[in-house]
Design a protein around this motif. Sequence first.
Motif, short mmCIF file in Angstrom:
data_model
loop_
_atom_site.label_atom_id
_atom_site.label_comp_id
_atom_site.label_asym_id
_atom_site.label_seq_id
_atom_site.Cartn_x
_atom_site.Cartn_y
_atom_site.Cartn_z
N GLU A 56 0.85 -1.21 0.00
CA GLU A 56 0.00 0.00 0.00
C GLU A 56 0.88 1.26 0.00
OE1 GLU A 56 -2.39 -0.79 3.46
OE2 GLU A 56 -3.95 -1.81 2.29
N ARG A 65 2.33 1.68 -3.54
CA ARG A 65 1.32 2.19 -4.46
C ARG A 65 0.91 3.63 -4.11
NH1 ARG A 65 3.14 -0.71 -8.02
NH2 ARG A 65 2.32 -2.80 -8.31
N ALA A 69 5.44 4.60 -8.08
CA ALA A 69 4.24 3.99 -7.49
C ALA A 69 3.72 2.82 -8.31
CB ALA A 69 3.16 5.05 -7.31
N GLN A 70 4.04 2.79 -9.59
CA GLN A 70 3.55 1.71 -10.46
C GLN A 70 4.63 0.64 -10.73
OE1 GLN A 70 0.30 1.48 -11.18
NE2 GLN A 70 0.19 3.27 -9.86
N LEU A 93 -3.93 -4.10 -5.32
CA LEU A 93 -2.58 -3.54 -5.20
C LEU A 93 -1.76 -3.74 -6.48
CD1 LEU A 93 -1.90 -4.66 -1.53
CD2 LEU A 93 -2.14 -2.30 -2.35
N GLN A 94 -2.41 -4.16 -7.54
CA GLN A 94 -1.78 -4.32 -8.85
C GLN A 94 -0.59 -5.27 -8.82
OE1 GLN A 94 -0.95 -0.36 -10.23
NE2 GLN A 94 -2.95 0.36 -9.55
#
Length: 130
Positions: free
Chosen positions: A71, A74, A82-83, A104-105
Motif C-alpha cells: 500500500e 502504491r 508507485a507503479q 494492489l496491482q
Amino acid sequence: MSPSAAQPPILLVEPSSLTASIIVSTARQLNMPAVRQVSSVRTAQQHLAAQGFLGVIVSLEEEQEAVALLEQVRGARFAVHAQVPVAVTTAQVDASTAVKMKALQVRRVLLKPFKVRDVIATIQMLQHPA
C-alpha cells in the motif's frame, strides 16, 4: 557490461533464506537483473526509501506487514515509482488475499514451493513495465 549491471536491482522481501537464495542465485546464474534480498518489511522500507528498484517481490509470510508495504509503494511513499512491477510469494491464496493483491496491482503470485522456471518468468516480467 552485463545486463544486470546496467539496470537497478529487484528488491526481494523474503524471510526464508532458502527461498531467497534460490531466487538470488537463479537471477545471478542467468545474468538477469540483480536481486537484493532483505528479510523483513522494515528493512525493505529503508531500502525503498533510499533508492529505486526495477521491481519488488514480497513474501506474504507476514501478510499484514506485506500488504501495508505494498500500500505504501502504491501510495508513492518511497523512492520507487508507485507503479513499479510487483510480485508476491506465498504458500496459499484465498479469495480475500486474491482481491487484495488485485487491488494492489500485483502482477504475479508465486506459490511456494515454486519451480525455478516460475522464478525466471517472474523476474523477466518485473523487467518490463506493464
